[in-house]
Scaffold this motif. Sequence first.
Motif, PDB file in Angstrom:
ATOM      1  N   ARG A  99     138.057  25.207 -62.188  1.00 14.72           N
ATOM      2  CA  ARG A  99     138.569  23.907 -62.602  1.00 14.72           C
ATOM      3  C   ARG A  99     137.957  22.819 -61.731  1.00 14.72           C
ATOM      4  NH1 ARG A  99     141.685  23.064 -67.360  1.00 14.72           N
ATOM      5  NH2 ARG A  99     141.772  25.180 -68.160  1.00 14.72           N
ATOM      6  N   VAL A 100     137.662  21.675 -62.345  1.00 13.70           N
ATOM      7  CA  VAL A 100     136.978  20.596 -61.640  1.00 13.70           C
ATOM      8  C   VAL A 100     137.708  19.274 -61.882  1.00 13.70           C
ATOM      9  CG1 VAL A 100     134.723  21.722 -61.724  1.00 13.70           C
ATOM     10  CG2 VAL A 100     135.436  20.239 -63.613  1.00 13.70           C
ATOM     11  N   LEU A 101     137.258  18.242 -61.182  1.00 13.17           N
ATOM     12  CA  LEU A 101     137.859  16.916 -61.329  1.00 13.17           C
ATOM     13  C   LEU A 101     137.707  16.405 -62.752  1.00 13.17           C
ATOM     14  CD1 LEU A 101     136.469  15.111 -58.148  1.00 13.17           C
ATOM     15  CD2 LEU A 101     138.782  15.970 -58.473  1.00 13.17           C
ATOM     16  N   PRO A 102     138.686  15.670 -63.255  1.00 11.66           N
ATOM     17  CA  PRO A 102     138.514  15.000 -64.552  1.00 11.66           C
ATOM     18  C   PRO A 102     137.361  14.012 -64.470  1.00 11.66           C
ATOM     19  CG  PRO A 102     140.825  15.000 -63.885  1.00 11.66           C
ATOM     20  CD  PRO A 102     140.040  15.457 -62.693  1.00 11.66           C
ATOM     21  N   PRO A 103     136.580  13.861 -65.541  1.00  6.83           N
ATOM     22  CA  PRO A 103     135.447  12.918 -65.525  1.00  6.83           C
ATOM     23  C   PRO A 103     135.845  11.510 -65.113  1.00  6.83           C
ATOM     24  CG  PRO A 103     135.330  14.315 -67.469  1.00  6.83           C
ATOM     25  CD  PRO A 103     136.648  14.610 -66.808  1.00  6.83           C
ATOM     26  N   VAL A 104     137.011  11.046 -65.571  1.00  6.40           N
ATOM     27  CA  VAL A 104     137.431   9.680 -65.248  1.00  6.40           C
ATOM     28  C   VAL A 104     137.697   9.542 -63.751  1.00  6.40           C
ATOM     29  CG1 VAL A 104     139.877  10.162 -65.706  1.00  6.40           C
ATOM     30  CG2 VAL A 104     139.021   7.819 -65.864  1.00  6.40           C
ATOM     31  N   THR A 105     138.202  10.599 -63.115  1.00 14.79           N
ATOM     32  CA  THR A 105     138.461  10.558 -61.675  1.00 14.79           C
ATOM     33  C   THR A 105     137.160  10.507 -60.901  1.00 14.79           C
ATOM     34  OG1 THR A 105     140.510  11.810 -61.965  1.00 14.79           O
ATOM     35  CG2 THR A 105     139.583  11.735 -59.750  1.00 14.79           C
ATOM     36  N   LEU A 106     136.198  11.324 -61.310  1.00 13.09           N
ATOM     37  CA  LEU A 106     134.899  11.314 -60.637  1.00 13.09           C
ATOM     38  C   LEU A 106     134.240   9.952 -60.763  1.00 13.09           C
ATOM     39  CD1 LEU A 106     132.607  12.696 -59.163  1.00 13.09           C
ATOM     40  CD2 LEU A 106     131.812  13.628 -61.344  1.00 13.09           C
ATOM     41  N   SER A 107     134.256   9.389 -61.966  1.00 17.05           N
ATOM     42  CA  SER A 107     133.626   8.078 -62.182  1.00 17.05           C
ATOM     43  C   SER A 107     134.315   6.993 -61.377  1.00 17.05           C
ATOM     44  CB  SER A 107     133.656   7.726 -63.670  1.00 17.05           C
ATOM     45  OG  SER A 107     132.919   8.648 -64.435  1.00 17.05           O
ATOM     46  N   ARG A 108     135.640   7.070 -61.267  1.00 15.64           N
ATOM     47  CA  ARG A 108     136.403   6.032 -60.563  1.00 15.64           C
ATOM     48  C   ARG A 108     136.075   6.002 -59.072  1.00 15.64           C
ATOM     49  NH1 ARG A 108     141.166   7.435 -62.173  1.00 15.64           N
ATOM     50  NH2 ARG A 108     141.919   8.453 -60.276  1.00 15.64           N
ATOM     51  N   HIS A 109     135.647   7.130 -58.522  1.00 15.83           N
ATOM     52  CA  HIS A 109     135.364   7.191 -57.089  1.00 15.83           C
ATOM     53  C   HIS A 109     133.877   7.076 -56.769  1.00 15.83           C
ATOM     54  CE1 HIS A 109     139.511   8.713 -56.990  1.00 15.83           C
ATOM     55  NE2 HIS A 109     139.517   8.322 -55.745  1.00 15.83           N
ATOM     56  N   CYS A 110     133.072   6.709 -57.765  1.00 15.22           N
ATOM     57  CA  CYS A 110     131.659   6.429 -57.519  1.00 15.22           C
ATOM     58  C   CYS A 110     131.489   4.955 -57.164  1.00 15.22           C
ATOM     59  CB  CYS A 110     130.817   6.774 -58.754  1.00 15.22           C
ATOM     60  SG  CYS A 110     130.761   8.532 -59.144  1.00 15.22           S
ATOM     61  N   GLU A 111     130.598   4.679 -56.234  1.00 11.81           N
ATOM     62  CA  GLU A 111     130.362   3.301 -55.802  1.00 11.81           C
ATOM     63  C   GLU A 111     128.928   2.899 -56.146  1.00 11.81           C
ATOM     64  OE1 GLU A 111     132.623   1.341 -54.514  1.00 11.81           O
ATOM     65  OE2 GLU A 111     134.211   2.826 -54.222  1.00 11.81           O
ATOM     66  N   LEU A 112     128.772   1.803 -56.888  1.00 11.83           N
ATOM     67  CA  LEU A 112     127.454   1.259 -57.213  1.00 11.83           C
ATOM     68  C   LEU A 112     127.137   0.137 -56.226  1.00 11.83           C
ATOM     69  CD1 LEU A 112     124.944   0.950 -59.014  1.00 11.83           C
ATOM     70  CD2 LEU A 112     126.285  -0.601 -60.461  1.00 11.83           C
ATOM     71  N   VAL A 113     126.035   0.304 -55.505  1.00 10.71           N
ATOM     72  CA  VAL A 113     125.598  -0.696 -54.529  1.00 10.71           C
ATOM     73  C   VAL A 113     124.269  -1.270 -55.011  1.00 10.71           C
ATOM     74  CG1 VAL A 113     125.054  -1.138 -52.125  1.00 10.71           C
ATOM     75  CG2 VAL A 113     126.730   0.617 -52.706  1.00 10.71           C
ATOM     76  N   ILE A 114     124.180  -2.601 -55.084  1.00  9.97           N
ATOM     77  CA  ILE A 114     122.982  -3.270 -55.593  1.00  9.97           C
ATOM     78  C   ILE A 114     122.441  -4.206 -54.522  1.00  9.97           C
ATOM     79  CG2 ILE A 114     122.050  -4.773 -57.394  1.00  9.97           C
ATOM     80  CD1 ILE A 114     124.289  -3.824 -59.219  1.00  9.97           C
ATOM     81  N   SER A 115     121.150  -4.096 -54.260  1.00 11.78           N
ATOM     82  CA  SER A 115     120.503  -4.961 -53.279  1.00 11.78           C
ATOM     83  C   SER A 115     120.541  -6.412 -53.741  1.00 11.78           C
ATOM     84  CB  SER A 115     119.049  -4.509 -53.078  1.00 11.78           C
ATOM     85  OG  SER A 115     118.403  -5.332 -52.131  1.00 11.78           O
ATOM     86  N   GLY A 116     120.950  -7.298 -52.839  1.00 15.75           N
ATOM     87  CA  GLY A 116     121.013  -8.717 -53.158  1.00 15.75           C
ATOM     88  C   GLY A 116     122.353  -9.173 -53.687  1.00 15.75           C
ATOM     89  N   GLU A 117     123.292  -8.239 -53.876  1.00 17.97           N
ATOM     90  CA  GLU A 117     124.616  -8.609 -54.367  1.00 17.97           C
ATOM     91  C   GLU A 117     125.674  -8.359 -53.290  1.00 17.97           C
ATOM     92  OE1 GLU A 117     125.727  -7.077 -58.127  1.00 17.97           O
ATOM     93  OE2 GLU A 117     123.947  -7.870 -59.162  1.00 17.97           O
ATOM     94  N   GLU A 118     126.801  -9.046 -53.426  1.00 17.84           N
ATOM     95  CA  GLU A 118     127.869  -8.916 -52.449  1.00 17.84           C
ATOM     96  C   GLU A 118     128.817  -7.784 -52.833  1.00 17.84           C
ATOM     97  OE1 GLU A 118     129.979 -12.477 -51.638  1.00 17.84           O
ATOM     98  OE2 GLU A 118     128.312 -13.415 -50.551  1.00 17.84           O
ATOM     99  N   ILE A 119     129.323  -7.108 -51.800  1.00 15.07           N
ATOM    100  CA  ILE A 119     130.332  -6.069 -51.967  1.00 15.07           C
ATOM    101  C   ILE A 119     131.184  -6.084 -50.708  1.00 15.07           C
ATOM    102  CG2 ILE A 119     128.849  -4.258 -50.977  1.00 15.07           C
ATOM    103  CD1 ILE A 119     130.143  -2.274 -52.912  1.00 15.07           C
ATOM    104  N   ASP A 120     132.448  -5.814 -50.849  1.00 15.21           N
ATOM    105  CA  ASP A 120     133.355  -5.791 -49.698  1.00 15.21           C
ATOM    106  C   ASP A 120     132.937  -4.653 -48.766  1.00 15.21           C
ATOM    107  OD1 ASP A 120     135.382  -5.693 -47.862  1.00 15.21           O
ATOM    108  OD2 ASP A 120     137.009  -5.483 -49.306  1.00 15.21           O
ATOM    109  N   ARG A 121     132.294  -5.000 -47.655  1.00 14.84           N
ATOM    110  CA  ARG A 121     131.751  -3.978 -46.752  1.00 14.84           C
ATOM    111  C   ARG A 121     132.845  -3.065 -46.214  1.00 14.84           C
ATOM    112  NH1 ARG A 121     131.130  -3.417 -41.290  1.00 14.84           N
ATOM    113  NH2 ARG A 121     129.343  -2.162 -40.569  1.00 14.84           N
ATOM    114  N   GLU A 122     133.927  -3.643 -45.725  1.00 15.17           N
ATOM    115  CA  GLU A 122     135.010  -2.829 -45.173  1.00 15.17           C
ATOM    116  C   GLU A 122     135.673  -1.990 -46.259  1.00 15.17           C
ATOM    117  OE1 GLU A 122     135.718  -2.346 -41.991  1.00 15.17           O
ATOM    118  OE2 GLU A 122     133.957  -3.604 -41.633  1.00 15.17           O
ATOM    119  N   GLY A 123     135.791  -2.588 -47.457  1.00 20.87           N
ATOM    120  CA  GLY A 123     136.357  -1.829 -48.568  1.00 20.87           C
ATOM    121  C   GLY A 123     135.480  -0.647 -48.948  1.00 20.87           C
ATOM    122  N   LEU A 124     134.155  -0.847 -48.905  1.00 21.17           N
ATOM    123  CA  LEU A 124     133.225   0.234 -49.208  1.00 21.17           C
ATOM    124  C   LEU A 124     133.337   1.351 -48.178  1.00 21.17           C
ATOM    125  CD1 LEU A 124     130.816   1.391 -50.815  1.00 21.17           C
ATOM    126  CD2 LEU A 124     129.310   0.123 -49.262  1.00 21.17           C
TER     127      LEU A 124
END
Length: 239
Positions: A40-65
Amino acid sequence: YTPLSPDPATVCQRLATLYQVRESAEPCILLASAEAVLRRVLPPVTLSRHCELVISGEEIDREGLINALSGAGYQLCDMVRQVGDMALRGGIVDVFPPILDGESAGPLRLDFFGDLVESIRLFDPISQRSRQSLQEAVLLPATELLFPEPGQRAAMLEHLQQVAEQQQWSAHATRFVRERLVTGQRFPGLEFFLPLLHGGRAGLCSLFDYLPESALLMLADGPAINRKIALVRDRILAN
């Protein structure tokens, strides 16, 4: 059900494979053993929810990340060397996510200016030297043990109590597991308690839940598969 945790690289490879099967628009061939398919594995929605997309040149909450990556199984260390490692040095966050693309495989160096991602670079874990710039990167979880937020763990603990009574666990064993689930503390063999984090076995999924509806399934040697399934269940009962 031996109280040992699997190799982190194996866990990361499984998560990367599931993500690729779910997200890829290209056809693929997926080979799996009977024993692997039973898991048994994680539900797809759970896996997707815990993925982080980081893009160069854009802002993201560093501490939150950083907090999100810690909750997704990344371990803080002085120097990133293997999958699941994370190191912090001023405005630089080094992280080694599960490998999605062979051409861009390896640890990443995220260079922040405040919350702005100034650059994303691949680097060599031995020399620690940067070797390639990336425009964006997907950071997958480094573990399947994604604990609910502290305020959302009541259902998990209630289910734990039900299981403990059904399985006739000792008070000591129940207290040991409960204390660690409450605090999100990991221990060897915790992976076998994965259903407790998702409301029981029914809260998890199988490999087939990640496949498209049009997927063609083929079984190689049905009798051998049945024998393997029986062997796996015998091992579970024995342990």
